[in-house]
Design a protein around this motif. Structure first.
Motif, PDB file in Angstrom:
ATOM      1  N   UNK A  37       0.862  -1.186   0.000  1.00 28.68           N
ATOM      2  CA  UNK A  37       0.000   0.000   0.000  1.00 28.68           C
ATOM      3  C   UNK A  37       0.898   1.236   0.000  1.00 28.68           C
ATOM      4  N   UNK A  38       0.833   1.997  -1.082  1.00 30.86           N
ATOM      5  CA  UNK A  38       1.653   3.204  -1.228  1.00 30.86           C
ATOM      6  C   UNK A  38       0.771   4.443  -1.112  1.00 30.86           C
ATOM      7  N   UNK A  39       1.102   5.281  -0.129  1.00 35.15           N
ATOM      8  CA  UNK A  39       0.412   6.556   0.073  1.00 35.15           C
ATOM      9  C   UNK A  39       1.230   7.606  -0.675  1.00 35.15           C
ATOM     10  N   UNK A  40       0.617   8.271  -1.652  1.00 35.26           N
ATOM     11  CA  UNK A  40       1.365   9.218  -2.487  1.00 35.26           C
ATOM     12  C   UNK A  40       1.213  10.674  -2.033  1.00 35.26           C
ATOM     13  N   UNK A  41       0.726  10.878  -0.791  1.00 35.90           N
ATOM     14  CA  UNK A  41       0.675  12.248  -0.268  1.00 35.90           C
ATOM     15  C   UNK A  41       2.096  12.736   0.023  1.00 35.90           C
ATOM     16  N   UNK A  42       2.214  14.034   0.229  1.00 35.24           N
ATOM     17  CA  UNK A  42       3.510  14.622   0.567  1.00 35.24           C
ATOM     18  C   UNK A  42       3.907  14.227   1.987  1.00 35.24           C
ATOM     19  N   UNK A  43       5.202  14.222   2.259  1.00 33.61           N
ATOM     20  CA  UNK A  43       5.689  13.823   3.595  1.00 33.61           C
ATOM     21  C   UNK A  43       5.098  14.688   4.707  1.00 33.61           C
ATOM     22  N   UNK A  44       4.978  16.001   4.449  1.00 32.93           N
ATOM     23  CA  UNK A  44       4.446  16.883   5.494  1.00 32.93           C
ATOM     24  C   UNK A  44       3.006  16.512   5.845  1.00 32.93           C
ATOM     25  N   UNK A  45       2.256  15.991   4.872  1.00 38.44           N
ATOM     26  CA  UNK A  45       0.867  15.590   5.152  1.00 38.44           C
ATOM     27  C   UNK A  45       0.842  14.389   6.103  1.00 38.44           C
ATOM     28  N   UNK A  46       1.761  13.468   5.891  1.00 39.36           N
ATOM     29  CA  UNK A  46       1.869  12.284   6.752  1.00 39.36           C
ATOM     30  C   UNK A  46       2.280  12.734   8.161  1.00 39.36           C
ATOM     31  N   UNK A  47       3.286  13.609   8.214  1.00 40.23           N
ATOM     32  CA  UNK A  47       3.775  14.107   9.509  1.00 40.23           C
ATOM     33  C   UNK A  47       2.668  14.826  10.282  1.00 40.23           C
ATOM     34  N   UNK A  48       1.880  15.615   9.579  1.00 40.29           N
ATOM     35  CA  UNK A  48       0.857  16.430  10.240  1.00 40.29           C
ATOM     36  C   UNK A  48      -0.408  15.644  10.592  1.00 40.29           C
ATOM     37  N   UNK A  49      -0.851  14.778   9.678  1.00 41.00           N
ATOM     38  CA  UNK A  49      -2.154  14.138   9.865  1.00 41.00           C
ATOM     39  C   UNK A  49      -2.093  12.647  10.184  1.00 41.00           C
ATOM     40  N   UNK A  80      11.231  -1.132   2.312  1.00 40.41           N
ATOM     41  CA  UNK A  80      10.200  -2.041   1.821  1.00 40.41           C
ATOM     42  C   UNK A  80      10.735  -2.746   0.579  1.00 40.41           C
ATOM     43  N   UNK A  81      10.326  -3.986   0.379  1.00 34.05           N
ATOM     44  CA  UNK A  81      10.737  -4.724  -0.811  1.00 34.05           C
ATOM     45  C   UNK A  81      10.129  -4.064  -2.054  1.00 34.05           C
ATOM     46  N   UNK A  82      10.940  -3.927  -3.072  1.00 36.25           N
ATOM     47  CA  UNK A  82      10.493  -3.358  -4.347  1.00 36.25           C
ATOM     48  C   UNK A  82       9.395  -4.254  -4.934  1.00 36.25           C
ATOM     49  N   UNK A  83       8.258  -3.682  -5.326  1.00 32.12           N
ATOM     50  CA  UNK A  83       7.220  -4.531  -5.902  1.00 32.12           C
ATOM     51  C   UNK A  83       7.593  -4.996  -7.310  1.00 32.12           C
ATOM     52  N   UNK A  84       7.275  -6.247  -7.617  1.00 33.09           N
ATOM     53  CA  UNK A  84       7.431  -6.744  -8.988  1.00 33.09           C
ATOM     54  C   UNK A  84       6.248  -6.210  -9.790  1.00 33.09           C
ATOM     55  N   UNK A  85       6.378  -6.187 -11.110  1.00 28.09           N
ATOM     56  CA  UNK A  85       5.302  -5.639 -11.942  1.00 28.09           C
ATOM     57  C   UNK A  85       4.019  -6.454 -11.835  1.00 28.09           C
ATOM     58  N   UNK A  86       4.125  -7.682 -11.337  1.00 27.20           N
ATOM     59  CA  UNK A  86       2.930  -8.524 -11.185  1.00 27.20           C
ATOM     60  C   UNK A  86       2.405  -8.558  -9.748  1.00 27.20           C
ATOM     61  N   UNK A  87       3.062  -7.829  -8.835  1.00 30.39           N
ATOM     62  CA  UNK A  87       2.604  -7.799  -7.440  1.00 30.39           C
ATOM     63  C   UNK A  87       1.393  -6.879  -7.299  1.00 30.39           C
ATOM     64  N   UNK A  88       0.487  -7.211  -6.378  1.00 31.88           N
ATOM     65  CA  UNK A  88      -0.633  -6.303  -6.129  1.00 31.88           C
ATOM     66  C   UNK A  88      -0.162  -5.053  -5.378  1.00 31.88           C
ATOM     67  N   UNK A  89      -0.544  -3.900  -5.892  1.00 37.53           N
ATOM     68  CA  UNK A  89      -0.169  -2.626  -5.274  1.00 37.53           C
ATOM     69  C   UNK A  89      -1.429  -1.757  -5.199  1.00 37.53           C
ATOM     70  N   UNK A  90      -1.608  -1.110  -4.062  1.00 35.60           N
ATOM     71  CA  UNK A  90      -2.728  -0.183  -3.883  1.00 35.60           C
ATOM     72  C   UNK A  90      -2.151   1.203  -3.635  1.00 35.60           C
ATOM     73  N   UNK A  91      -2.715   2.200  -4.307  1.00 38.40           N
ATOM     74  CA  UNK A  91      -2.311   3.586  -4.101  1.00 38.40           C
ATOM     75  C   UNK A  91      -3.427   4.330  -3.377  1.00 38.40           C
ATOM     76  N   UNK A  92      -3.019   5.240  -2.501  1.00 35.81           N
ATOM     77  CA  UNK A  92      -4.001   6.127  -1.877  1.00 35.81           C
ATOM     78  C   UNK A  92      -3.364   7.498  -1.697  1.00 35.81           C
ATOM     79  N   UNK A  93      -4.224   8.487  -1.465  1.00 36.58           N
ATOM     80  CA  UNK A  93      -3.755   9.847  -1.183  1.00 36.58           C
ATOM     81  C   UNK A  93      -4.756  10.438  -0.197  1.00 36.58           C
ATOM     82  N   UNK A  94      -5.082  11.692  -0.325  1.00 38.13           N
ATOM     83  CA  UNK A  94      -6.041  12.298   0.586  1.00 38.13           C
ATOM     84  C   UNK A  94      -7.474  11.949   0.184  1.00 38.13           C
ATOM     85  N   UNK A  95      -7.791  12.144  -1.099  1.00 35.40           N
ATOM     86  CA  UNK A  95      -9.183  11.948  -1.528  1.00 35.40           C
ATOM     87  C   UNK A  95      -9.334  11.375  -2.936  1.00 35.40           C
TER      88      UNK A  95
END
Length: 133
Positions: A37-49, A80-95
């Motif tokens: 699960x990769x959160x693509x928000x900015x680092x400051x957003x993670x730090x703050x919220x 974290x282990x680098x995902x292979x192109x066939x690995x399941x990956x989920x992206x999230x952000x704020x909204x």
């Protein structure tokens, strides 16, 4: 019939357009199965919220480069282990806006099992508290 050439921005929009979006419950179930699960928000957003538990942070601006890194470098940088192109990956952000872009980027790089949690952090905190750094 006219043929329209699709540049990268349009292409990823089309790829992401019909992309599956996960619900809170689906994401919870996937996390039990050890999905990356990769959160693509900015680092400051993670730090703050805070963040969704067991997600790693790769800001959207770094994502394309990160997904093309040498696996050793990826592990060093993101712990974290680098995902292979066939690995399941989920992206999230704020909204959902940036995760949709991330989905397009990953698809264009050849990742075949990518999804987004479109409700993102805003939806997650309606169900349970975030993890603080």
């Amino acid at each position: 019939m006219a043929v329209i050439a699709l540049g990268p921005p349009l292409l990823w929009l089309l790829c992401a357009g019909g992309a599956p979006s996960l619900s809170y419950r689906e994401l919870k179930d996937l996390k039990k199965a050890n999905v990356l699960h990769i959160d693509v928000r900015e680092r400051w957003e993670i730090d703050k919220f805070g963040k969704i538990p067991a997600s790693i942070n790769i800001p959207l601006g770094e994502l394309v480069e990160a997904l093309q890194m040498d696996p050793t470098e990826f592990k060093e940088q993101y712990n974290q282990k680098m995902p292979a192109k066939s690995d399941p990956v989920v992206f999230s952000c704020l909204a959902g806006t940036r995760s949709k872009q991330a989905l397009g980027f990953a698809t264009s790089l050849g990742f075949s099992r990518v999804q987004q949690y479109a409700g993102g952090f805003e939806d997650w905190v309606k169900h349970e508290p975030p993890e603080k750094k």
